[in-house]
Design a protein around this motif. Structure first.
Motif, PDB file in Angstrom:
ATOM      1  N   HIS A 256       0.807  -1.227   0.000  1.00  0.00           N
ATOM      2  CA  HIS A 256       0.000   0.000   0.000  1.00  0.00           C
ATOM      3  C   HIS A 256       0.840   1.278   0.000  1.00  0.00           C
ATOM      4  N   ASN A 257       2.154   1.175   0.061  1.00  0.00           N
ATOM      5  CA  ASN A 257       2.936   2.405   0.267  1.00  0.00           C
ATOM      6  C   ASN A 257       4.163   2.540  -0.643  1.00  0.00           C
ATOM      7  N   TYR A 258       4.117   1.944  -1.824  1.00  0.00           N
ATOM      8  CA  TYR A 258       5.276   2.015  -2.729  1.00  0.00           C
ATOM      9  C   TYR A 258       5.222   3.325  -3.524  1.00  0.00           C
ATOM     10  N   ILE A 259       5.322   4.418  -2.803  1.00  0.00           N
ATOM     11  CA  ILE A 259       5.201   5.755  -3.395  1.00  0.00           C
ATOM     12  C   ILE A 259       6.310   6.010  -4.403  1.00  0.00           C
ATOM     13  N   GLU A 260       7.504   5.515  -4.098  1.00  0.00           N
ATOM     14  CA  GLU A 260       8.650   5.762  -4.988  1.00  0.00           C
ATOM     15  C   GLU A 260       8.504   5.056  -6.330  1.00  0.00           C
ATOM     16  N   GLY A 261       7.551   4.146  -6.440  1.00  0.00           N
ATOM     17  CA  GLY A 261       7.327   3.450  -7.699  1.00  0.00           C
ATOM     18  C   GLY A 261       6.477   4.231  -8.684  1.00  0.00           C
ATOM     19  N   ILE A 262       5.966   5.389  -8.277  1.00  0.00           N
ATOM     20  CA  ILE A 262       5.115   6.199  -9.149  1.00  0.00           C
ATOM     21  C   ILE A 262       5.955   7.286  -9.813  1.00  0.00           C
ATOM     22  N   LYS A 263       5.825   7.409 -11.122  1.00  0.00           N
ATOM     23  CA  LYS A 263       6.597   8.373 -11.901  1.00  0.00           C
ATOM     24  C   LYS A 263       5.959   9.771 -11.831  1.00  0.00           C
ATOM     25  N   GLY A 264       6.731  10.761 -12.215  1.00  0.00           N
ATOM     26  CA  GLY A 264       6.214  12.122 -12.332  1.00  0.00           C
ATOM     27  C   GLY A 264       6.442  12.999 -11.117  1.00  0.00           C
ATOM     28  N   ASN A 265       7.225  12.519 -10.138  1.00  0.00           N
ATOM     29  CA  ASN A 265       7.518  13.290  -8.935  1.00  0.00           C
ATOM     30  C   ASN A 265       6.237  13.762  -8.240  1.00  0.00           C
ATOM     31  N   PRO A 266       5.329  12.848  -7.914  1.00  0.00           N
ATOM     32  CA  PRO A 266       4.061  13.246  -7.297  1.00  0.00           C
ATOM     33  C   PRO A 266       4.237  13.714  -5.855  1.00  0.00           C
ATOM     34  N   GLU A 267       3.317  14.531  -5.391  1.00  0.00           N
ATOM     35  CA  GLU A 267       3.260  14.902  -3.981  1.00  0.00           C
ATOM     36  C   GLU A 267       2.470  13.818  -3.257  1.00  0.00           C
ATOM     37  N   SER A 268       2.960  13.402  -2.086  1.00  0.00           N
ATOM     38  CA  SER A 268       2.334  12.277  -1.388  1.00  0.00           C
ATOM     39  C   SER A 268       1.545  12.736  -0.163  1.00  0.00           C
ATOM     40  N   VAL A 269       0.509  11.965   0.156  1.00  0.00           N
ATOM     41  CA  VAL A 269      -0.296  12.175   1.358  1.00  0.00           C
ATOM     42  C   VAL A 269      -0.325  10.849   2.110  1.00  0.00           C
ATOM     43  N   THR A 270       0.155  10.875   3.360  1.00  0.00           N
ATOM     44  CA  THR A 270       0.255   9.639   4.136  1.00  0.00           C
ATOM     45  C   THR A 270      -0.289   9.797   5.559  1.00  0.00           C
ATOM     46  N   THR A 271      -0.903  10.938   5.850  1.00  0.00           N
ATOM     47  CA  THR A 271      -1.366  11.211   7.205  1.00  0.00           C
ATOM     48  C   THR A 271      -2.845  11.594   7.194  1.00  0.00           C
ATOM     49  N   SER A 272      -3.446  11.563   8.385  1.00  0.00           N
ATOM     50  CA  SER A 272      -4.823  12.003   8.519  1.00  0.00           C
ATOM     51  C   SER A 272      -4.870  13.533   8.570  1.00  0.00           C
ATOM     52  N   GLY A 273      -6.079  14.075   8.561  1.00  0.00           N
ATOM     53  CA  GLY A 273      -6.243  15.524   8.605  1.00  0.00           C
ATOM     54  C   GLY A 273      -6.638  16.094   7.253  1.00  0.00           C
ATOM     55  N   ASP A 274      -6.731  17.409   7.212  1.00  0.00           N
ATOM     56  CA  ASP A 274      -7.126  18.115   5.992  1.00  0.00           C
ATOM     57  C   ASP A 274      -5.902  18.488   5.174  1.00  0.00           C
ATOM     58  N   HIS A 275      -5.943  18.171   3.896  1.00  0.00           N
ATOM     59  CA  HIS A 275      -4.839  18.471   2.985  1.00  0.00           C
ATOM     60  C   HIS A 275      -5.392  19.178   1.743  1.00  0.00           C
ATOM     61  N   ASN A 276      -4.628  20.118   1.235  1.00  0.00           N
ATOM     62  CA  ASN A 276      -4.907  20.657  -0.099  1.00  0.00           C
ATOM     63  C   ASN A 276      -3.639  20.458  -0.906  1.00  0.00           C
ATOM     64  N   VAL A 277      -3.708  19.559  -1.874  1.00  0.00           N
ATOM     65  CA  VAL A 277      -2.530  19.178  -2.641  1.00  0.00           C
ATOM     66  C   VAL A 277      -2.775  19.506  -4.111  1.00  0.00           C
ATOM     67  N   LYS A 278      -2.004  20.462  -4.601  1.00  0.00           N
ATOM     68  CA  LYS A 278      -2.119  20.860  -6.010  1.00  0.00           C
ATOM     69  C   LYS A 278      -3.563  21.197  -6.378  1.00  0.00           C
ATOM     70  N   GLY A 279      -4.250  21.842  -5.423  1.00  0.00           N
ATOM     71  CA  GLY A 279      -5.615  22.272  -5.662  1.00  0.00           C
ATOM     72  C   GLY A 279      -6.680  21.232  -5.377  1.00  0.00           C
ATOM     73  N   VAL A 280      -6.279  20.043  -4.928  1.00  0.00           N
ATOM     74  CA  VAL A 280      -7.230  18.970  -4.612  1.00  0.00           C
ATOM     75  C   VAL A 280      -7.392  18.886  -3.092  1.00  0.00           C
ATOM     76  N   ASP A 281      -8.633  18.988  -2.611  1.00  0.00           N
ATOM     77  CA  ASP A 281      -8.909  18.850  -1.185  1.00  0.00           C
ATOM     78  C   ASP A 281      -9.025  17.372  -0.822  1.00  0.00           C
ATOM     79  N   ILE A 282      -8.196  16.944   0.131  1.00  0.00           N
ATOM     80  CA  ILE A 282      -8.170  15.548   0.566  1.00  0.00           C
ATOM     81  C   ILE A 282      -8.314  15.523   2.080  1.00  0.00           C
ATOM     82  N   VAL A 283      -9.272  14.763   2.570  1.00  0.00           N
ATOM     83  CA  VAL A 283      -9.465  14.593   4.008  1.00  0.00           C
ATOM     84  C   VAL A 283      -9.038  13.186   4.389  1.00  0.00           C
ATOM     85  N   GLY A 284      -8.105  13.097   5.325  1.00  0.00           N
ATOM     86  CA  GLY A 284      -7.675  11.802   5.846  1.00  0.00           C
ATOM     87  C   GLY A 284      -8.326  11.533   7.185  1.00  0.00           C
TER      88      GLY A 284
END
Length: 217
Positions: free
Chosen positions: A50-78
């Motif tokens: 569930h956590n092979y983040i380094e296997g994804i291309k394109g230098n993505p920003e990662s979210v791995t914690t709970s709480g409110d996040h705004n990542v590249k304009g996308v609102d994500i609630v953990g």
């Protein structure tokens, strides 16, 4: 919005000009992630599948914690829940992620949910249009519990994940002791089988629809 099921709990979502990957897995699962480019990647918990983040291309920003996040304009609630029925004593915590308002649609990925949701969990998750939920049991909720949680959330579309399938079983090294999707489907009712889901807010079904997406491995 376009949604593809890569395999296991990993999905590729395209919406609002962003590419999102959930719960990428490493080759210890018995097969490898395909080459995928993303802007955002989420990991529900720290296990290898569930956590092979380094296997994804394109230098993505990662979210791995709970709480409110705004990542590249996308609102994500953990929302922090647990990987087991003992408040994390066996397998630790798990984060449910809700992608808020993607093209007007709320998408929820349950990760490795291990228990029925509490009232507080449901309040934190909020309204869901598209639900991705584990159904294979053993490491997560069992098929009957997945039906119960689905009814708790009451989405427009439910996409099962984290089950044994024909695509995964063709890989000899894959040997997770989880159930096939049929056990969930036999309990919840009719499903549609698709290669990918293309959906927009204006055509969300009025009655809940189960969609099984073909895994891309």
């Amino acid at each position: 919005m376009k949604i593809k099921h890569i395999a296991h709990s990993c999905f590729y979502i395209e919406a609002d000009g962003k590419r999102i990957v959930t719960d990428p897995f490493d080759s210890s699962l018995g097969f490898s992630m395909p080459e995928i480019y993303a802007d955002i990647v989420t990991s529900s918990h720290g296990h290898f599948d569930h956590n092979y983040i380094e296997g994804i291309k394109g230098n993505p920003e990662s979210v791995t914690t709970s709480g409110d996040h705004n990542v590249k304009g996308v609102d994500i609630v953990g929302v922090q829940v647990f990987h087991d029925k003992e408040k994390g004593a066996i397998r630790g915590i798990n984060n449910v992620y809700v992608f808020k308002g993607l093209e007007g649609i709320n998408v929820c990925h349950m990760g490795d949910l291990g228990h029925i949701l509490s009232f507080d969990d449901l309040q934190a998750i909020g309204p869901v249009d598209v639900l991705m939920i584990p159904v294979g049991g053993y490491f997560t909720i069992e098929p009957d519990e997945a039906v119960y949680v689905t009814k708790q959330i009451n989405p427009k579309i439910v996409i099962p994940m984290h089950y044994s399938s024909e695509e995964t079983k063709k890989h000899k090294e894959y040997n997770l002791p989880i159930k096939p999707v049929d056990e969930f489907l036999n309990l919840i009712g009719d499903a549609q089988f698709m290669d990918e889901l293309v959906i927009s807010k204006g055509v969300l079904p009025e009655k809940m629809q189960v969609v099984v997406l073909k895994e891309q491995v």
